[in-house]
Design a protein around this motif. Structure first.
Motif, PDB file in Angstrom:
ATOM      1  N   GLY B  51      37.340  45.442  32.428  1.00  0.00           N
ATOM      2  CA  GLY B  51      36.955  46.809  31.880  1.00  0.00           C
ATOM      3  C   GLY B  51      35.419  47.214  32.207  1.00  0.00           C
ATOM      4  N   VAL B  54      36.036  48.812  35.996  1.00  0.00           N
ATOM      5  CA  VAL B  54      36.098  49.730  35.938  1.00  0.00           C
ATOM      6  C   VAL B  54      35.214  50.566  35.365  1.00  0.00           C
ATOM      7  CG1 VAL B  54      37.653  51.856  34.027  1.00  0.00           C
ATOM      8  CG2 VAL B  54      38.698  49.255  35.038  1.00  0.00           C
ATOM      9  N   ALA B 116      42.995  50.338  35.758  1.00  0.00           N
ATOM     10  CA  ALA B 116      42.896  49.303  34.144  1.00  0.00           C
ATOM     11  C   ALA B 116      44.102  48.007  34.504  1.00  0.00           C
ATOM     12  CB  ALA B 116      43.320  50.223  33.391  1.00  0.00           C
ATOM     13  N   LEU B 121      44.535  45.175  33.117  1.00  0.00           N
ATOM     14  CA  LEU B 121      43.900  45.022  31.406  1.00  0.00           C
ATOM     15  C   LEU B 121      45.102  45.261  30.757  1.00  0.00           C
ATOM     16  CD1 LEU B 121      41.357  45.479  32.132  1.00  0.00           C
ATOM     17  CD2 LEU B 121      40.721  46.786  30.565  1.00  0.00           C
ATOM     18  N   TRP B 126      44.043  49.378  26.436  1.00  0.00           N
ATOM     19  CA  TRP B 126      43.951  51.843  27.833  1.00  0.00           C
ATOM     20  C   TRP B 126      42.838  52.112  26.645  1.00  0.00           C
ATOM     21  CZ3 TRP B 126      49.178  52.608  31.145  1.00  0.00           C
ATOM     22  CH2 TRP B 126      48.630  51.147  31.676  1.00  0.00           C
ATOM     23  N   LEU B 129      39.200  51.542  26.219  1.00  0.00           N
ATOM     24  CA  LEU B 129      39.123  52.650  27.813  1.00  0.00           C
ATOM     25  C   LEU B 129      38.936  53.688  27.969  1.00  0.00           C
ATOM     26  CD1 LEU B 129      37.698  51.268  30.148  1.00  0.00           C
ATOM     27  CD2 LEU B 129      40.602  51.439  31.494  1.00  0.00           C
TER      28      LEU B 129
END
Lengths: 209, 216
Positions: B51, B54, B116, B121, B126, B129
């Motif tokens: 995370g 990203v 992701a 992840l 999701w 995020l």
């Protein structure tokens, strides 16, 4: 302390025969150089002013100060009309066809497609309307910048070396357009070192830098 | 309003036409792709750090299109013409933030899903995020546009913008990545606060920078 330039925000309402633009005791400093000082004058409806001088004498700076894009080191400018500026940059998206690039400005100025077509016609650019701006020659791009000026439809024109790169036919066309603009109550200030017909124009000669 | 809409649509159309929008997206996905090569295939480690990764990738991708935001308009003379038509610098900055968000933020937001997945992840995360990106990306756009205005007219402004933007983006990065942890409930509020502050300050800071650049 230089005044902050606030283009067009300090436009005063036209009252009677007040000049469209007047300026007094202007001075301009670029870097450490005093380019010019003590310039005063005014332009009324139908008036014209020619600013001449050698390269580097500050002709373009004077136009930018008058337009309010550059603060004057001293003195003040009073603007009573919207200003249209045409300099060496046409302000057009070079990837777009000419008519589209001009159409963007028509939307900004709140004008119609017919205004674009008429302005293109006035500078004989209609045959090039589908050509991308990047492919235009120097003179053609110059004329395209003048088309944008026509679309903007401002009463006071500031033209920076408008005849640069233009052929004699285009210069004649420009002179006709300027004369028509003045007849309609507009005014024009031209900075140039080249001859251009400008009946009854005031002259401001800037010295060498 | 009419003028702002014209500028916004013209800018977005220019970014779509020139294909500029996919460069940051490709960069973003490449970083997400390379990260597992760097740290190894440990799924638990990847899921724990993914995370944050990203967010770092999104921040770096934001940097890529900065140099074009104002320099094209400055070079063509359009900035002067906007000023002559009494279009305020502050409004122009807001318009540019919006166009940056549409042209670059939106593709990044969508690309965050494959990113992701690449970083391992779980699907359960999701939503969190995407929520944090939706809140944080407008703030990043605002900071980016401000830096683009400040560095306008400077030589080698690409490297300079990175140097200026990255420290300013630290709060958004911390709270954005922090909101993904299990105890991240309050971080999302701080993220929103940072993002909104950036959006509120940007028009005035960048507007002043644009005026200073013009009067130079």
């Amino acid at each position: 302390m230089p005044q902050s330039a606030a283009p067009c925000h300090d436009i005063l309402p036209v009252s009677g025969t007040a000049p469209l633009l007047s300026f007094a005791a202007l001075a301009c400093v670029r870097g450490d150089n005093l380019l010019w000082r003590g310039l005063s004058g005014e332009v009324g409806a139908g008036g014209a002013m020619r600013i001449s001088g050698p390269n580097g004498s500050g002709k373009s700076s004077l136009l930018r100060v008058l337009a309010g894009l550059l603060p004057a080191a001293h003195g003040q400018v009073v603007r009573r009309a919207a200003i249209g500026l045409a300099d060496e940059r046409a302000a057009l998206d070079s990837a777009l066809p000419l008519a589209h690039a001009l159409g963007f400005w028509a939307r900004i100025y709140g004008k119609r497609a017919s205004d674009v077509a008429r302005a293109l016609d006035a500078l004989a650019l209609t045959p090039l309307r589908d050509v991308p701006v990047a492919y235009l020659s120097t003179g053609q791009r110059r004329r395209a910048g003048l088309v944008r000026l026509l679309i903007a439809d401002a009463p006071l024109w500031l033209l920076d070396e408008p005849t640069n790169g233009l052929d004699s036919q285009s210069i004649a066309r420009l002179e006709t357009i300027i004369a028509a603009h003045r007849t309609a109550g507009g005014a024009v200030i031209i900075a140039t070192h080249l001859p251009i017909a400008l009946a009854g124009a005031q002259e401001i000669a800037l010295g060498a830098a | 309003m009419r003028a702002w809409r014209a500028i916004l649509t013209a800018d977005v159309a220019r970014d779509l036409r020139s294909g500029n929008w996919w460069l940051p997206v490709a960069f973003f996905l490449l970083v997400a792709l390379l990260f597992p090569f760097g740290v190894g295939p440990d799924v638990r480690l990847l899921a724990a750090t993914g995370g944050g990764m990203v967010w770092v990738a999104a921040l770096l991708a934001t940097l890529l299109p900065l140099d074009q935001i104002f320099s094209r308009d400055a070079a063509s003379g359009a900035l002067d013409q906007y000023a002559l038509h009494a279009l305020s610098e502050e409004g122009l900055v807001l318009t540019k933030i919006l166009s940056h968000l549409v042209s670059f933020g939106l593709p990044l937001f969508i690309a965050a899903i494959p990113a992701a997945a690449l970083l391992g992840l779980g699907e359960a995360r999701w939503g969190g995020l995407l929520c944090s990106l939706a809140i944080g990306l407008p703030g990043l756009s605002a900071l980016g546009v401000t830096i683009a205005a400040v560095t306008l007219g400077q030589r080698s402004h690409g490297a300079l913008s990175a140097l200026l933007l990255l420290p300013l983006a630290v709060p958004i990065l911390i709270f954005g990545a922090g909101s993904l942890s299990d105890a991240g409930q309050s971080a999302i509020y701080y993220l929103a606060a940072c993002s909104l502050s950036a959006l509120a300050i940007a028009p005035f800071a960048a507007g002043a920078a644009l005026r200073a650049a013009r009067e130079n």
